[in-house]
Design a protein around this motif. Structure first.
Motif, PDB file in Angstrom:
ATOM      1  N   ASP A  20       0.840  -1.191   0.000  1.00 14.83           N
ATOM      2  CA  ASP A  20       0.000   0.000   0.000  1.00 14.83           C
ATOM      3  C   ASP A  20       0.879   1.246   0.000  1.00 14.83           C
ATOM      4  N   VAL A  21       0.305   2.349  -0.477  1.00 12.84           N
ATOM      5  CA  VAL A  21       1.043   3.612  -0.549  1.00 12.84           C
ATOM      6  C   VAL A  21       0.624   4.505   0.614  1.00 12.84           C
ATOM      7  N   ARG A  22       1.624   4.979   1.353  1.00 16.64           N
ATOM      8  CA  ARG A  22       1.380   5.933   2.432  1.00 16.64           C
ATOM      9  C   ARG A  22       2.400   7.059   2.345  1.00 16.64           C
ATOM     10  N   ILE A  23       1.910   8.277   2.410  1.00 21.03           N
ATOM     11  CA  ILE A  23       2.772   9.457   2.492  1.00 21.03           C
ATOM     12  C   ILE A  23       2.340  10.211   3.738  1.00 21.03           C
ATOM     13  N   GLU A  24       3.238  10.329   4.702  1.00 25.07           N
ATOM     14  CA  GLU A  24       2.864  10.915   5.993  1.00 25.07           C
ATOM     15  C   GLU A  24       3.995  11.806   6.499  1.00 25.07           C
ATOM     16  N   PRO A  25       3.686  12.722   7.406  1.00 24.39           N
ATOM     17  CA  PRO A  25       4.735  13.602   7.920  1.00 24.39           C
ATOM     18  C   PRO A  25       5.781  12.837   8.724  1.00 24.39           C
ATOM     19  N   ALA A  26       7.047  13.120   8.468  1.00 20.99           N
ATOM     20  CA  ALA A  26       8.136  12.618   9.299  1.00 20.99           C
ATOM     21  C   ALA A  26       8.663  13.740  10.180  1.00 20.99           C
ATOM     22  N   LEU A  27       8.803  14.909   9.597  1.00 22.55           N
ATOM     23  CA  LEU A  27       9.138  16.132  10.329  1.00 22.55           C
ATOM     24  C   LEU A  27       8.121  17.192   9.951  1.00 22.55           C
ATOM     25  N   LEU A  29       7.076  21.455   9.979  1.00 21.99           N
ATOM     26  CA  LEU A  29       7.642  22.803   9.994  1.00 21.99           C
ATOM     27  C   LEU A  29       7.499  23.461  11.355  1.00 21.99           C
ATOM     28  N   ALA A  30       6.284  23.400  11.933  1.00 27.60           N
ATOM     29  CA  ALA A  30       6.033  24.084  13.206  1.00 27.60           C
ATOM     30  C   ALA A  30       6.854  23.483  14.342  1.00 27.60           C
ATOM     31  N   ARG A  31       7.070  22.178  14.288  1.00 31.96           N
ATOM     32  CA  ARG A  31       7.749  21.495  15.391  1.00 31.96           C
ATOM     33  C   ARG A  31       9.256  21.352  15.157  1.00 31.96           C
ATOM     34  N   ASP A  32       9.639  21.081  13.892  1.00 33.03           N
ATOM     35  CA  ASP A  32      11.023  20.714  13.594  1.00 33.03           C
ATOM     36  C   ASP A  32      11.760  21.729  12.739  1.00 33.03           C
ATOM     37  N   GLY A  33      11.052  22.738  12.282  1.00 27.81           N
ATOM     38  CA  GLY A  33      11.684  23.765  11.467  1.00 27.81           C
ATOM     39  C   GLY A  33      11.683  23.470   9.979  1.00 27.81           C
ATOM     40  N   VAL A  34      11.312  22.236   9.610  1.00 31.52           N
ATOM     41  CA  VAL A  34      11.233  21.843   8.204  1.00 31.52           C
ATOM     42  C   VAL A  34      10.101  20.830   8.043  1.00 31.52           C
ATOM     43  N   ASP A  35       9.545  20.758   6.839  1.00 32.34           N
ATOM     44  CA  ASP A  35       8.617  19.689   6.474  1.00 32.34           C
ATOM     45  C   ASP A  35       9.391  18.598   5.744  1.00 32.34           C
ATOM     46  N   VAL A  36       9.254  17.358   6.175  1.00 27.95           N
ATOM     47  CA  VAL A  36       9.826  16.189   5.507  1.00 27.95           C
ATOM     48  C   VAL A  36       8.770  15.092   5.541  1.00 27.95           C
TER      49      VAL A  36
END
Length: 214
Positions: A20-27, A29-36
């Motif tokens: 199955d395909v899942r794309i979810e936040p790892a980091l 912006l608000a918490r870690d300073g970047v979106d990953v």
């Protein structure tokens, strides 16, 4: 330039049995300073390339495929009105082209069945399939990359273990691209490119494009 690939998204349709395909936040912006984003997906997700090693023991992996094998002039065959689960062969390909199937085809042959419109639905599983003898004849005429707008050039059967077109094409060290979209209205001859993720595996998702003015 025209997009020929399906977007990759969480929960998108995959071949029966694939991850199955899942794309979810790892980091964040608000918490870690970047979106990953964290990606979970199989090597045959969405519009993708099959390397020979996908079904041929000892076959080439994606890391041994040169980019110039994936970019070039293509013959586009538009087939309309195919029945679900039907098989199309050389006669259908011949009759779909204004001048018939040439004795020498470009290295890339694209088959447009119109089934891309069903991608994401259960009906996508009932796509038409290419006859293995027709695939062998296309190879004889110069095919090195077969591209289709369906889940597979072979019938899609959950738990199935027979893939005759894969055996013909990948067994000859040629390549397959599956799940194209956006083929409507493309001319019979067009320059295309399939750009896979740079991983060394049995396949990889690709960004597929046609070099046309839209």
């Amino acid at each position: 330039m025209r997009e020929l690939s399906h977007p990759i998204s969480t929960g998108m349709q995959v071949y029966p049995g694939d991850p199955d395909v899942r794309i979810e936040p790892a980091l964040e912006l608000a918490r870690d300073g970047v979106d990953v984003a964290r990606l979970h997906l199989g090597s045959h997700t969405g519009t993708h390339l099959d390397a020979p090693s996908h079904s041929i023991p000892g076959g080439r992996t994606t890391g041994r495929i040169a980019l110039d094998e994936l970019v070039g002039d293509a013959l586009v065959v538009h087939l309309v009105g195919l029945a679900p689960r039907s098989t199309y062969g050389l006669d259908a390909l011949e009759s779909a082209l204004a001048g018939g199937l040439p004795e020498r085809v470009p290295p890339i042959v694209i088959v447009d069945t119109g089934w891309a419109a069903r991608f994401g639905s259960p009906a996508a599983l009932d796509h038409p399939a290419l006859d293995a003898d027709a695939a062998a004849e296309l190879m004889r005429r110069g095919l090195r990359l077969l591209a289709v707008d369906t889940l597979s050039p072979d019938p899609t059967v959950a738990g199935g273990t027979s893939f005759p077109v894969h055996e013909v094409v990948l067994g000859a060290d040629a390549l397959i691209v599956e799940n194209l979209t956006g083929l409507d209205g493309l001319p019979e001859r067009v320059r295309v490119g399939f750009f896979p993720l740079p991983i060394d595996a049995d396949g990889a998702s690709v960004r597929a494009v046609a070099f046309v003015d839209d």
